[in-house]
Design a protein around this motif. Structure first.
Motif, PDB file in Angstrom:
ATOM      1  N   GLN A 131      11.063  -8.831 -48.803  1.00 47.93           N
ATOM      2  CA  GLN A 131      12.432  -9.255 -49.234  1.00 47.93           C
ATOM      3  C   GLN A 131      13.150 -10.006 -48.169  1.00 47.93           C
ATOM      4  OE1 GLN A 131      13.362  -8.375 -52.273  1.00 47.93           O
ATOM      5  NE2 GLN A 131      15.261  -9.701 -52.005  1.00 47.93           N
ATOM      6  N   GLN A 132      13.139  -9.511 -47.042  1.00 49.26           N
ATOM      7  CA  GLN A 132      13.718 -10.566 -45.994  1.00 49.26           C
ATOM      8  C   GLN A 132      13.322 -11.986 -45.890  1.00 49.26           C
ATOM      9  OE1 GLN A 132      13.283  -8.881 -41.993  1.00 49.26           O
ATOM     10  NE2 GLN A 132      14.634 -10.456 -41.106  1.00 49.26           N
ATOM     11  N   LEU A 133      12.122 -12.025 -45.685  1.00 51.12           N
ATOM     12  CA  LEU A 133      11.345 -13.521 -45.889  1.00 51.12           C
ATOM     13  C   LEU A 133      11.954 -14.184 -46.904  1.00 51.12           C
ATOM     14  CD1 LEU A 133       7.995 -12.621 -44.776  1.00 51.12           C
ATOM     15  CD2 LEU A 133       9.524 -13.576 -43.507  1.00 51.12           C
ATOM     16  N   LEU A 134      11.853 -13.698 -48.355  1.00 50.11           N
ATOM     17  CA  LEU A 134      12.194 -14.457 -49.535  1.00 50.11           C
ATOM     18  C   LEU A 134      13.584 -14.729 -49.424  1.00 50.11           C
ATOM     19  CD1 LEU A 134      10.344 -12.432 -52.243  1.00 50.11           C
ATOM     20  CD2 LEU A 134      10.006 -14.748 -51.320  1.00 50.11           C
ATOM     21  N   GLU A 135      14.695 -13.892 -48.626  1.00 51.08           N
ATOM     22  CA  GLU A 135      16.290 -14.173 -48.625  1.00 51.08           C
ATOM     23  C   GLU A 135      16.531 -15.287 -47.467  1.00 51.08           C
ATOM     24  OE1 GLU A 135      17.914 -10.367 -48.279  1.00 51.08           O
ATOM     25  OE2 GLU A 135      17.531  -9.349 -50.555  1.00 51.08           O
ATOM     26  N   ASN A 136      15.437 -14.974 -46.487  1.00 52.07           N
ATOM     27  CA  ASN A 136      15.684 -15.885 -45.330  1.00 52.07           C
ATOM     28  C   ASN A 136      14.650 -16.601 -44.920  1.00 52.07           C
ATOM     29  OD1 ASN A 136      16.991 -17.110 -43.201  1.00 52.07           O
ATOM     30  ND2 ASN A 136      16.896 -15.144 -41.793  1.00 52.07           N
ATOM     31  N   PRO A 137      14.180 -17.720 -45.574  1.00 54.87           N
ATOM     32  CA  PRO A 137      12.885 -18.340 -45.391  1.00 54.87           C
ATOM     33  C   PRO A 137      12.840 -18.782 -43.859  1.00 54.87           C
ATOM     34  CG  PRO A 137      14.097 -19.061 -47.450  1.00 54.87           C
ATOM     35  CD  PRO A 137      14.938 -18.243 -46.643  1.00 54.87           C
ATOM     36  N   ARG A 151       7.536 -18.944 -58.046  1.00 50.52           N
ATOM     37  CA  ARG A 151       7.212 -19.306 -56.645  1.00 50.52           C
ATOM     38  C   ARG A 151       7.602 -18.008 -55.767  1.00 50.52           C
ATOM     39  NH1 ARG A 151       9.876 -24.434 -56.951  1.00 50.52           N
ATOM     40  NH2 ARG A 151      11.514 -23.515 -55.721  1.00 50.52           N
ATOM     41  N   GLU A 152       8.509 -17.176 -55.852  1.00 52.20           N
ATOM     42  CA  GLU A 152       9.098 -16.025 -55.242  1.00 52.20           C
ATOM     43  C   GLU A 152       8.066 -15.053 -55.546  1.00 52.20           C
ATOM     44  OE1 GLU A 152      13.007 -15.247 -55.578  1.00 52.20           O
ATOM     45  OE2 GLU A 152      13.880 -16.852 -54.292  1.00 52.20           O
ATOM     46  N   CYS A 170       3.020  -9.290 -49.849  1.00 53.58           N
ATOM     47  CA  CYS A 170       3.003  -7.752 -50.149  1.00 53.58           C
ATOM     48  C   CYS A 170       1.511  -7.453 -49.744  1.00 53.58           C
ATOM     49  CB  CYS A 170       3.506  -7.278 -51.393  1.00 53.58           C
ATOM     50  SG  CYS A 170       5.070  -7.112 -51.919  1.00 53.58           S
ATOM     51  N   ARG A 171       0.501  -8.095 -49.785  1.00 53.57           N
ATOM     52  CA  ARG A 171      -0.636  -7.603 -49.231  1.00 53.57           C
ATOM     53  C   ARG A 171      -0.859  -7.462 -47.956  1.00 53.57           C
ATOM     54  NH1 ARG A 171      -4.253 -12.681 -50.773  1.00 53.57           N
ATOM     55  NH2 ARG A 171      -5.888 -11.336 -50.098  1.00 53.57           N
ATOM     56  N   PHE A 172       0.025  -8.167 -46.981  1.00 50.96           N
ATOM     57  CA  PHE A 172       0.136  -7.990 -45.594  1.00 50.96           C
ATOM     58  C   PHE A 172       1.235  -7.589 -44.857  1.00 50.96           C
ATOM     59  CE2 PHE A 172      -2.373 -11.899 -47.136  1.00 50.96           C
ATOM     60  CZ  PHE A 172      -3.408 -11.428 -46.797  1.00 50.96           C
ATOM     61  N   MET A 173       2.405  -7.417 -45.732  1.00 53.14           N
ATOM     62  CA  MET A 173       3.576  -6.826 -45.002  1.00 53.14           C
ATOM     63  C   MET A 173       4.300  -5.802 -45.789  1.00 53.14           C
ATOM     64  SD  MET A 173       5.237 -10.706 -44.093  1.00 53.14           S
ATOM     65  CE  MET A 173       4.168 -11.871 -43.351  1.00 53.14           C
ATOM     66  N   PRO A 174       5.086  -5.119 -45.407  1.00 57.82           N
ATOM     67  CA  PRO A 174       5.940  -4.162 -45.790  1.00 57.82           C
ATOM     68  C   PRO A 174       6.959  -4.652 -46.972  1.00 57.82           C
ATOM     69  CG  PRO A 174       6.626  -4.030 -43.544  1.00 57.82           C
ATOM     70  CD  PRO A 174       5.237  -5.028 -43.784  1.00 57.82           C
ATOM     71  N   GLU A 175       7.389  -4.051 -48.017  1.00 62.60           N
ATOM     72  CA  GLU A 175       8.175  -4.644 -48.884  1.00 62.60           C
ATOM     73  C   GLU A 175       9.662  -5.245 -48.529  1.00 62.60           C
ATOM     74  OE1 GLU A 175       9.711  -5.953 -52.608  1.00 62.60           O
ATOM     75  OE2 GLU A 175       7.671  -5.380 -51.986  1.00 62.60           O
ATOM     76  N   ARG A 202       6.078 -13.263 -53.205  1.00 61.98           N
ATOM     77  CA  ARG A 202       6.062 -11.635 -52.961  1.00 61.98           C
ATOM     78  C   ARG A 202       4.741 -11.183 -53.317  1.00 61.98           C
ATOM     79  NH1 ARG A 202      10.152  -8.370 -53.372  1.00 61.98           N
ATOM     80  NH2 ARG A 202      11.593 -10.152 -54.238  1.00 61.98           N
ATOM     81  N   ALA A 203       3.866 -11.504 -53.871  1.00 60.47           N
ATOM     82  CA  ALA A 203       2.553 -10.801 -54.362  1.00 60.47           C
ATOM     83  C   ALA A 203       1.615 -11.024 -53.195  1.00 60.47           C
ATOM     84  CB  ALA A 203       2.042 -11.501 -55.773  1.00 60.47           C
ATOM     85  N   ASN A 204       1.776 -12.432 -52.555  1.00 58.74           N
ATOM     86  CA  ASN A 204       0.591 -12.800 -51.413  1.00 58.74           C
ATOM     87  C   ASN A 204       1.221 -12.024 -50.092  1.00 58.74           C
ATOM     88  OD1 ASN A 204      -0.772 -14.341 -52.876  1.00 58.74           O
ATOM     89  ND2 ASN A 204       0.382 -16.070 -52.480  1.00 58.74           N
TER      90      ASN A 204
END
Length: 547
Positions: free
Chosen positions: A349-355, A331-332, A340-345, A336-338
């Motif tokens: 990473q911050q979103l994945l670590e802190n939903p 899922r991550e 990264c099309r709209f946000m910087p890396e 991440r793939a989705n």
């Protein structure tokens, strides 16, 4: 056989021994017995050239290892798998002695000992080869002798190991929870007399946190006649809570009398006789429970069944945790793939670590909105082939998006030949307006480079206008249940769009709010206030001098 004093009686596997034991655990010359006026002594080993050599697998007398031991009446000697009983005659006889070399201790000191020449009444050694195989409660741990009960126990353990080995092979090839528990219940039915087996997992939140509430993931019966009972099967919450809280497996021999089932009348009403409940436990979490019961009123589970189900549950828990981790990573990876099309890396990473930083439904926060649009694009599209137009837009959007990401912005969307970007979403910082203004200048400069490249003749006519405004907007997932997108809405967005629509090619217009938030990082020229829809007061704007 009768033992005569005055001579040595040897015991071993070789045919030249007085007592031959056909057993691989017995040494060729394993032990010997000799007697004198003081009695009969059992010695572990054999004598050769005046030296004493000990056996490999020892001699046991009355369950204990002895290198040398004076034998008493009715003592039991165990060598390998053979049992020898020593019986002493009631009436001793007068004996005549002759010398023989033997040893009295482990220090291996030769000594002359006198033995009897005459027979010693009814003194006998009774031999029963392979009489005892298995565990003996009165033997030391080093004993190699077993009782029939221990053979049965070993066979049971072998069956458990076989099932667990099969379980590990099966579970290592399965990555769906339903299939995992289908195989687990099959194993439990094969290894125990369970009539019904239920697997329950702990519910998870969207971000993978365990709630503590259980849901049924699998339920199976051994006999079709139990299916109707299983439809209304309920598992005692008292039992499952105890199992999960204390991280222990529980065996109940009688649900009617077991105080653990107080308040669980539904279990008793179903005719449950005996139950086992084991936790799906790993080092980090308790993922659920496996529950099994018996409906036969005259039958109950044994501790052996508890041992097997607990072991299967432990294996299953590891597999469940692995599958969950695999799915979470998958899922991550998709997220991440989705993203990264709209946000910087780093934002991804911050979103994945802190939903929680992505709050569904939207929140109000201060952001800077950037709109950019190609001037005269309609004329370009009319004079170029569709293939060239698409290629130009792809090259343009690629270059502009990279700049937005480099400056910490989030690409909201492409709008025809324009784009919308957010600075300060999902995470707001004091530098958002500065980053947005730097990005706008970088976009204009990059376009100028593209126009000057000889291979990009199509860009000669391309110019963009950019508008920026800073203010409070509603940011979050907005749309329907079937389709939603991460965006911003509100007056701040509308005003940024109005500023962009009032620009000419090569211009950057910013509001007074953005100018104050960004600071004097570029020369600016104050323009005539703009009157925009839905605003009573004209908006003060500035043109940024970037070239």
């Amino acid at each position: 056989m009768n033992l005569n004093p005055g001579r040595m009686f040897t015991i071993g596997r070789a045919k030249e021994n007085d007592v031959v034991l056909n057993d691989r655990r017995v040494s060729r010359k394993h032990a010997f017995i000799f007697g004198d006026a003081s009695g009969y002594k059992m010695v572990d080993g054999y004598i050769e050239n005046g030296e004493l050599f000990r056996s490999v697998n020892h001699v046991f007398v009355n369950g204990n290892v002895h290198l040398e031991h004076m034998l008493s009446d009715a003592e039991v000697i165990i060598i390998g798998e053979s049992r020898l009983e020593f019986q002493l005659a009631a009436e001793p006889t007068v004996v005549q002695t002759t010398p023989v070399t033997a040893y009295e201790s482990e220090e291996i000191k030769p000594k002359t000992v006198k033995f009897d020449d005459a027979p010693l009444g009814h003194t006998q050694v009774q031999i029963s080869v392979n009489e005892i195989i298995g565990r003996r409660s009165n033997l030391s741990i080093e004993s190699t002798v077993a009782t029939p009960e221990e053979i049965k126990d070993l066979r049971r353990k072998a069956k458990i190991l076989e099932l667990l080995f099969e379980s590990s092979k099966l579970l290592g090839t399965v990555f769906e929870l339903e299939e995992i528990f289908e195989k687990v219940t099959d194993l439990i039915f094969r290894g125990t007399p369970s009539d019904r087996v239920v697997a329950m997992l702990v519910e998870e939140t969207a971000d993978g946190e365990l709630t503590g509430e259980l849901y049924q993931v699998a339920a199976r019966t051994r006999d079709a006649s139990y299916e109707k009972l299983s439809e209304k099967l309920s598992v005692s919450r008292t039992i499952t809570k105890k199992v999960m809280d204390e991280r222990v497996a529980i065996l109940s021999q009688d649900a009617k009398t077991d105080e653990q089932f107080q308040g669980a009348e539904s279990i008793v009403s179903q005719g449950v006789r005996s139950t086992i409940c084991a936790p799906l436990i790993t080092q980090s979490n308790v993922h659920g429970v496996i529950y099994a019961d018996r409906l036969d009123p005259f039958a109950a589970f044994s501790p052996d069944h508890l041992e097997l189900i607990s072991a299967v549950a432990a294996q299953t828990a590891v597999t469940v945790e692995t599958v969950k981790a695999h799915k979470r990573l998958a899922r991550e990876e998709v997220a991440r793939a989705n993203y990264c099309r709209f946000m910087p890396e780093y934002v991804v990473q911050q979103l994945l670590e802190n939903p929680d930083s992505f709050r569904l439904g939207g929140i109000n926060q201060t952001i800077t909105v950037l709109f950019a649009d190609i001037r005269g694009f309609t004329g370009i599209a009319e004079n170029e082939s569709p293939e060239k137009v698409v290629g130009l837009l792809n090259q343009y959007f690629t270059a502009m998006t990279e700049i937005i990401f480099e400056h910490g912005g989030t690409l909201d969307k492409y709008i025809g030949d324009g784009l919308m970007a957010l600075f300060g979403a999902p995470t707001a910082t004091p530098a958002d307006a500065t980053n947005a203004l730097n990005a706008a200048v970088a976009m204009q400069k990059r376009l100028a480079e593209l126009r000057s490249e000889p291979d990009n003749l199509s860009f000669r006519a391309v110019e963009i206008g950019i508008g920026l405004h800073t203010g409070v907007a509603t940011v979050g997932y907005i749309g329907s249940e079937r389709r939603s997108e991460y965006t911003a809405i509100g007056d701040t967005v509308n005003l940024a769009s109005r500023l962009e629509s009032n620009t000419a090619g090569g211009m950057i217009l910013i509001s007074d709010a953005t100018a104050q938030a960004a600071g004097d990082i570029f020369p600016m020229e104050k323009k005539e206030p703009l009157t925009v829809k839905n605003r009573v007061q004209p908006v003060e704007v500035y043109e940024v001098k970037w070239n």
